[in-house]
Design a protein around this motif. Structure first.
Motif, PDB file in Angstrom:
ATOM      1  N   SER A  46      -6.380  32.094   0.882  1.00  0.00           N
ATOM      2  CA  SER A  46      -5.340  31.684   1.823  1.00  0.00           C
ATOM      3  C   SER A  46      -4.812  30.318   1.423  1.00  0.00           C
ATOM      4  O   SER A  46      -5.483  29.556   0.720  1.00  0.00           O
ATOM      5  CB  SER A  46      -5.881  31.626   3.260  1.00  0.00           C
ATOM      6  OG  SER A  46      -6.721  30.503   3.433  1.00  0.00           O
ATOM      7  N   THR A  48      -4.315  27.814   3.372  1.00  0.00           N
ATOM      8  CA  THR A  48      -5.076  26.774   4.073  1.00  0.00           C
ATOM      9  C   THR A  48      -6.310  26.369   3.277  1.00  0.00           C
ATOM     10  O   THR A  48      -6.597  25.178   3.105  1.00  0.00           O
ATOM     11  CB  THR A  48      -5.504  27.275   5.462  1.00  0.00           C
ATOM     12  OG1 THR A  48      -4.343  27.645   6.201  1.00  0.00           O
ATOM     13  CG2 THR A  48      -6.258  26.192   6.217  1.00  0.00           C
ATOM     14  N   THR A 168       0.491  36.779   6.310  1.00  0.00           N
ATOM     15  CA  THR A 168       0.537  35.496   7.008  1.00  0.00           C
ATOM     16  C   THR A 168       0.624  34.352   6.001  1.00  0.00           C
ATOM     17  O   THR A 168       0.504  34.553   4.791  1.00  0.00           O
ATOM     18  CB  THR A 168      -0.716  35.303   7.879  1.00  0.00           C
ATOM     19  OG1 THR A 168      -1.884  35.301   7.028  1.00  0.00           O
ATOM     20  CG2 THR A 168      -0.841  36.415   8.900  1.00  0.00           C
ATOM     21  N   ALA A 171      -2.708  30.700   7.723  1.00  0.00           N
ATOM     22  CA  ALA A 171      -3.442  31.194   8.881  1.00  0.00           C
ATOM     23  C   ALA A 171      -4.636  30.294   9.166  1.00  0.00           C
ATOM     24  O   ALA A 171      -5.288  29.785   8.245  1.00  0.00           O
ATOM     25  CB  ALA A 171      -3.922  32.625   8.633  1.00  0.00           C
ATOM     26  N   ASN A 172      -4.908  30.066  10.437  1.00  0.00           N
ATOM     27  CA  ASN A 172      -6.038  29.243  10.892  1.00  0.00           C
ATOM     28  C   ASN A 172      -5.935  27.788  10.438  1.00  0.00           C
ATOM     29  O   ASN A 172      -6.943  27.089  10.366  1.00  0.00           O
ATOM     30  CB  ASN A 172      -7.371  29.829  10.409  1.00  0.00           C
ATOM     31  CG  ASN A 172      -7.613  31.226  10.929  1.00  0.00           C
ATOM     32  OD1 ASN A 172      -7.330  31.514  12.087  1.00  0.00           O
ATOM     33  ND2 ASN A 172      -8.121  32.101  10.072  1.00  0.00           N
ATOM     34  N   ALA A 173      -4.729  27.323  10.148  1.00  0.00           N
ATOM     35  CA  ALA A 173      -4.573  25.932   9.716  1.00  0.00           C
ATOM     36  C   ALA A 173      -5.030  24.957  10.792  1.00  0.00           C
ATOM     37  O   ALA A 173      -5.664  23.937  10.508  1.00  0.00           O
ATOM     38  CB  ALA A 173      -3.122  25.659   9.333  1.00  0.00           C
ATOM     39  N   SER A 174      -4.717  25.259  12.046  1.00  0.00           N
ATOM     40  CA  SER A 174      -5.117  24.368  13.137  1.00  0.00           C
ATOM     41  C   SER A 174      -6.626  24.351  13.326  1.00  0.00           C
ATOM     42  O   SER A 174      -7.203  23.320  13.683  1.00  0.00           O
ATOM     43  CB  SER A 174      -4.441  24.805  14.441  1.00  0.00           C
ATOM     44  OG  SER A 174      -4.803  26.132  14.780  1.00  0.00           O
ATOM     45  N   ALA A 182      -1.074  22.807  13.077  1.00  0.00           N
ATOM     46  CA  ALA A 182      -0.759  24.088  13.724  1.00  0.00           C
ATOM     47  C   ALA A 182       0.645  24.566  13.379  1.00  0.00           C
ATOM     48  O   ALA A 182       0.901  25.776  13.335  1.00  0.00           O
ATOM     49  CB  ALA A 182      -0.919  23.960  15.231  1.00  0.00           C
ATOM     50  N   GLU A 185       1.198  27.391  10.639  1.00  0.00           N
ATOM     51  CA  GLU A 185       0.802  28.785  10.808  1.00  0.00           C
ATOM     52  C   GLU A 185       2.045  29.667  11.016  1.00  0.00           C
ATOM     53  O   GLU A 185       2.833  29.440  11.920  1.00  0.00           O
ATOM     54  CB  GLU A 185      -0.141  28.920  11.997  1.00  0.00           C
ATOM     55  CG  GLU A 185      -1.441  28.126  11.807  1.00  0.00           C
ATOM     56  CD  GLU A 185      -2.345  28.207  13.019  1.00  0.00           C
ATOM     57  OE1 GLU A 185      -1.987  28.910  13.989  1.00  0.00           O
ATOM     58  OE2 GLU A 185      -3.405  27.571  13.012  1.00  0.00           O
ATOM     59  N   THR A 186       2.173  30.655  10.141  1.00  0.00           N
ATOM     60  CA  THR A 186       3.359  31.518  10.156  1.00  0.00           C
ATOM     61  C   THR A 186       2.959  32.970   9.910  1.00  0.00           C
ATOM     62  O   THR A 186       2.100  33.243   9.078  1.00  0.00           O
ATOM     63  CB  THR A 186       4.365  31.090   9.067  1.00  0.00           C
ATOM     64  OG1 THR A 186       4.662  29.704   9.210  1.00  0.00           O
ATOM     65  CG2 THR A 186       5.645  31.902   9.167  1.00  0.00           C
ATOM     66  N   THR A 187       3.601  33.876  10.632  1.00  0.00           N
ATOM     67  CA  THR A 187       3.472  35.305  10.350  1.00  0.00           C
ATOM     68  C   THR A 187       4.703  35.733   9.562  1.00  0.00           C
ATOM     69  O   THR A 187       5.807  35.824  10.106  1.00  0.00           O
ATOM     70  CB  THR A 187       3.359  36.123  11.649  1.00  0.00           C
ATOM     71  OG1 THR A 187       2.205  35.692  12.368  1.00  0.00           O
ATOM     72  CG2 THR A 187       3.234  37.604  11.328  1.00  0.00           C
TER      73      THR A 187
END
Length: 238
Positions: A46, A48, A168, A171-174, A182, A185-187
């Motif tokens: 990912s 992140t 995605t 994801a789970n960056a926050s 936060a 984070e993108t879909t």
């Protein structure tokens, strides 16, 4: 004794541009030197994860180059490599402890690859070949440029694998990097069922191979354009 940079401003600026170009592209740790492939394939499932490991490595590179440049006048050549390894290991231990304390979810995800930064040949290579022979500012710039080059490639590969593999991005960056991230984070592809192969290490090989091929083709096209432009200038002068 600390050595000061006495180069003329124009020469220093040209040297700094060369350092940035080498770190970000021309002598990139992954795209040119093909180093640190183990964490590259394992961590970049990912964007992140790639960003987290890249930033941790960059901090170590900058600090290691800084400390090595400061200490080059008092460390004997006979023990320079062991001393440099101790400096790098100490910095990695501090980064590992700080990540565990302040970004524990990211620390859990990256796991063993944080301590393994010590064995990253690129860090010891830059410390030995550049920082141990250069002034303070160029050494810091070299560490920053190489670290940023490493980080953007890890983040890019992680992003490509994440988009193709799960639809995605960051994801789970926050959760992993903190609430301030936060917004990343993108879909990208809603209701996407994913492609598991790209997330697994074999997918990392495939994506890395494609990126390397694109880099080689880009450099080939640029070299041809420069040759045509040089030939045109030569013809005009004659």
């Amino acid at each position: 004794m600390m050595h000061h940079d006495t180069q003329p401003p124009a020469a220093a600026a040209h040297r700094n541009r060369q350092i940035w170009a080498a770190g970000l592209w021309d002598n990139n740790i992954i795209l040119k030197q093909s180093l640190a492939l183990c964490p590259l394939l394992a961590v970049t499932s990912s964007a992140t994860n790639g960003l987290g490991l890249g930033l941790a490595t960059m901090v170590v590179m900058v600090a290691a180059n800084l400390l090595t440049s400061m200490a080059k006048g008092i460390i004997s050549k006979a023990v320079r490599i062991p001393a440099n390894i101790i400096i790098i290991a100490t910095l990695v231990t501090l980064i590992d402890a700080l990540l565990n304390a302040w970004l524990h979810p990211l620390h859990k995800v990256l796991g063993l690859f944080i301590p393994l930064i010590v064995t990253n040949c690129a860090i010891l290579g830059r410390v030995e070949s550049f920082a141990s022979k250069s002034a303070l500012l160029p050494s810091m710039l070299d560490g920053l440029a190489m670290g940023l080059g490493f980080t953007w490639v890890l983040t890019m590969l992680g992003g490509i694998r994440e988009v193709i593999g799960s639809g995605t991005l960051f994801a789970n960056a926050s959760l992993l990097l903190g609430q301030h991230f936060a917004f990343l984070e993108t879909t990208v592809i809603p209701e996407y069922r994913g492609l598991l192969l790209v997330i697994l290490p074999p997918g990392g090989f495939l994506i890395l191979g494609a990126v390397l091929a694109i880099k080689q083709k880009t450099e080939q096209v640029l070299a041809e354009r420069r040759a045509i432009a040089a030939a045109a200038v030569t013809g005009a002068q004659s």
